[in-house]
Enzyme design. Sequence first.
Site, PDB file in Angstrom:
ATOM      1  CB  ALA A  28       4.658  10.564  14.465  1.00 17.83           C
TER       2      ALA A  28
ATOM      3  CB  VAL B  52      -0.783  -0.149   1.315  1.00 20.40           C
ATOM      4  CG1 VAL B  52      -1.970  -0.920   1.067  1.00 20.40           C
ATOM      5  CG2 VAL B  52      -0.395   0.082   2.702  1.00 20.40           C
TER       6      VAL B  52
ATOM      7  CE1 TYR C 260       1.587   0.937  14.699  1.00 23.41           C
ATOM      8  CE2 TYR C 260       1.270   1.812  16.979  1.00 23.41           C
ATOM      9  CZ  TYR C 260       0.812   1.124  15.579  1.00 23.41           C
ATOM     10  OH  TYR C 260      -0.447   0.170  15.614  1.00 23.41           O
TER      11      TYR C 260
HETATM   12  P1  NAD Z   1      -0.831  -7.968  11.551  1.00 19.70           P
HETATM   13  O1  NAD Z   1       0.703  -7.715  11.317  1.00 19.70           O
HETATM   14  O2  NAD Z   1      -1.160  -9.140  12.298  1.00 19.70           O
HETATM   15  O3  NAD Z   1      -1.292  -7.712  10.202  1.00 19.70           O
HETATM   16  C1  NAD Z   1      -1.046  -6.580   9.268  1.00 19.70           C
HETATM   17  C2  NAD Z   1      -1.179  -7.052   7.891  1.00 19.70           C
HETATM   18  O4  NAD Z   1      -0.734  -5.947   7.210  1.00 19.70           O
HETATM   19  C3  NAD Z   1      -0.229  -8.245   7.444  1.00 19.70           C
HETATM   20  O5  NAD Z   1      -1.041  -9.340   6.867  1.00 19.70           O
HETATM   21  C4  NAD Z   1       0.679  -7.495   6.484  1.00 19.70           C
HETATM   22  O6  NAD Z   1       1.285  -8.307   5.615  1.00 19.70           O
HETATM   23  C5  NAD Z   1       0.091  -6.452   5.947  1.00 19.70           C
HETATM   24  N1  NAD Z   1       0.893  -5.359   5.589  1.00 19.70           N
HETATM   25  C6  NAD Z   1       1.873  -4.960   6.092  1.00 19.70           C
HETATM   26  N2  NAD Z   1       2.585  -4.004   5.328  1.00 19.70           N
HETATM   27  C7  NAD Z   1       1.900  -3.952   4.299  1.00 19.70           C
HETATM   28  C8  NAD Z   1       1.885  -3.158   3.029  1.00 19.70           C
HETATM   29  N3  NAD Z   1       2.828  -2.402   2.848  1.00 19.70           N
HETATM   30  N4  NAD Z   1       0.992  -3.160   2.159  1.00 19.70           N
HETATM   31  C9  NAD Z   1       0.039  -4.099   2.343  1.00 19.70           C
HETATM   32  N5  NAD Z   1      -0.387  -4.927   3.439  1.00 19.70           N
HETATM   33  C10 NAD Z   1       0.445  -4.634   4.309  1.00 19.70           C
HETATM   34  O7  NAD Z   1      -0.974  -6.511  12.211  1.00 19.70           O
HETATM   35  P2  NAD Z   1      -2.253  -6.122  13.022  1.00 19.70           P
HETATM   36  O8  NAD Z   1      -2.210  -6.108  14.582  1.00 19.70           O
HETATM   37  O9  NAD Z   1      -3.438  -7.096  12.670  1.00 19.70           O
HETATM   38  O10 NAD Z   1      -2.450  -4.635  12.441  1.00 19.70           O
HETATM   39  C11 NAD Z   1      -3.568  -4.226  11.830  1.00 19.70           C
HETATM   40  C12 NAD Z   1      -3.569  -2.576  11.970  1.00 19.70           C
HETATM   41  O11 NAD Z   1      -4.083  -2.537  13.517  1.00 19.70           O
HETATM   42  C13 NAD Z   1      -2.525  -1.858  11.747  1.00 19.70           C
HETATM   43  O12 NAD Z   1      -2.750  -0.635  11.229  1.00 19.70           O
HETATM   44  C14 NAD Z   1      -2.004  -1.663  13.266  1.00 19.70           C
HETATM   45  O13 NAD Z   1      -1.159  -0.489  13.439  1.00 19.70           O
HETATM   46  C15 NAD Z   1      -3.356  -1.607  13.826  1.00 19.70           C
HETATM   47  N6  NAD Z   1      -2.990  -1.796  15.400  1.00 19.70           N
HETATM   48  C16 NAD Z   1      -2.817  -2.811  16.025  1.00 19.70           C
HETATM   49  C17 NAD Z   1      -2.925  -3.147  17.440  1.00 19.70           C
HETATM   50  C18 NAD Z   1      -2.315  -4.355  17.941  1.00 19.70           C
HETATM   51  O14 NAD Z   1      -1.983  -4.436  19.052  1.00 19.70           O
HETATM   52  N7  NAD Z   1      -1.979  -5.498  17.182  1.00 19.70           N
HETATM   53  C19 NAD Z   1      -3.209  -2.078  18.236  1.00 19.70           C
HETATM   54  C20 NAD Z   1      -3.366  -0.732  17.622  1.00 19.70           C
HETATM   55  C21 NAD Z   1      -3.456  -1.005  16.232  1.00 19.70           C
END
Ligand code: NAD
Length: 259
Positions: free
Chosen positions: A160, A67, A158
């Site tokens: 920011a 992305v 992160y």
């Molecule tokens: P995750 O790593 O399990 O899943 C993230 C997915 O995004 C993966 O499948 C990965 O391959 C994909 N990805 C990474 N870079 C990419 C790119 N450049 N283009 C396309 N796909 C890409 O993580 P998650 O915890 O499910 O995170 C999902 C969202 O939730 C993120 O935006 C993260 O910042 C946010 N978030 C997560 C948490 C947590 O504690 N897990 C807390 C707050 C926010």
Amino acid sequence: MATLYGLEGRKAIVTGAGNGIGRAIALRLAEHGCALGVIDLDLAAAASTAEAITAAGGVAHAARADVSAGPEVTAALAELSERLGRVDILVNNAGVCKIGKMLECSEDDWRQTFGVNVDGLFHCTRAIAPGMVARGSGCIVNIASWMGKAGVAAYGAYCASKFAVISLTQTLACELGEHGVRVNAIAPGLIVETKMRDDSEPLRRAQGLPTSEERAKTIPRRRAGVPADIANAAAFLASDQADYITGETMNVTGGLWND
Ligand code: NAD
């Protein structure tokens, strides 16, 4: 279940839906009758989510895109839009988290964090939102973080980037509301059963930060969140029940954060 949210027949695209939170959101929207476009950097992971949806009787197509790369997003979204026909719901979920103190943050980590978390949202939204505006309806859900509301040691880049996600959510809501397009964000707290958490556990330990298990004990709800908790909020925000909600960032943190 489908009638509760009125999501039946909607077409949705979820980025980063190969794992964790994005996968749970895609599965939940499909349960409610949406046809899905599943995007991930990891095509096998995206395909696995799409297969799980089709195996359950739903409709889903997978595409690979980084992305952070505009042309890749354009190509993947063109392919998915052609298959889906139109896009009613966009969930900007793909994200990365680099842990380390600001003064030690490498240029690469900084760029990658903003490339995926912020540029990714910019690319996907600019590709999809014009169609929503033209049709006079649509909904965008951005996955931010409680760290988009507070600066936290060892999470400078992160935090920011997630502040930027919340700010863009508010701006887009102001700009697109009159065109029938709602834009909201979710601020998850500590969400386990995700690759992001699993990958960062050793790094957190190395930085002297509490493990997820230790941290969960201090959360008012006394448990870590799971992807389904975020999927529930995303389905609600994407639904007609949230018709008068826009520009909002909803905490889903078990009380970890309440501002
Ligand atoms: P995750 O790593 O399990 O899943 C993230 C997915 O995004 C993966 O499948 C990965 O391959 C994909 N990805 C990474 N870079 C990419 C790119 N450049 N283009 C396309 N796909 C890409 O993580 P998650 O915890 O499910 O995170 C999902 C969202 O939730 C993120 O935006 C993260 O910042 C946010 N978030 C997560 C948490 C947590 O504690 N897990 C807390 C707050 C926010």
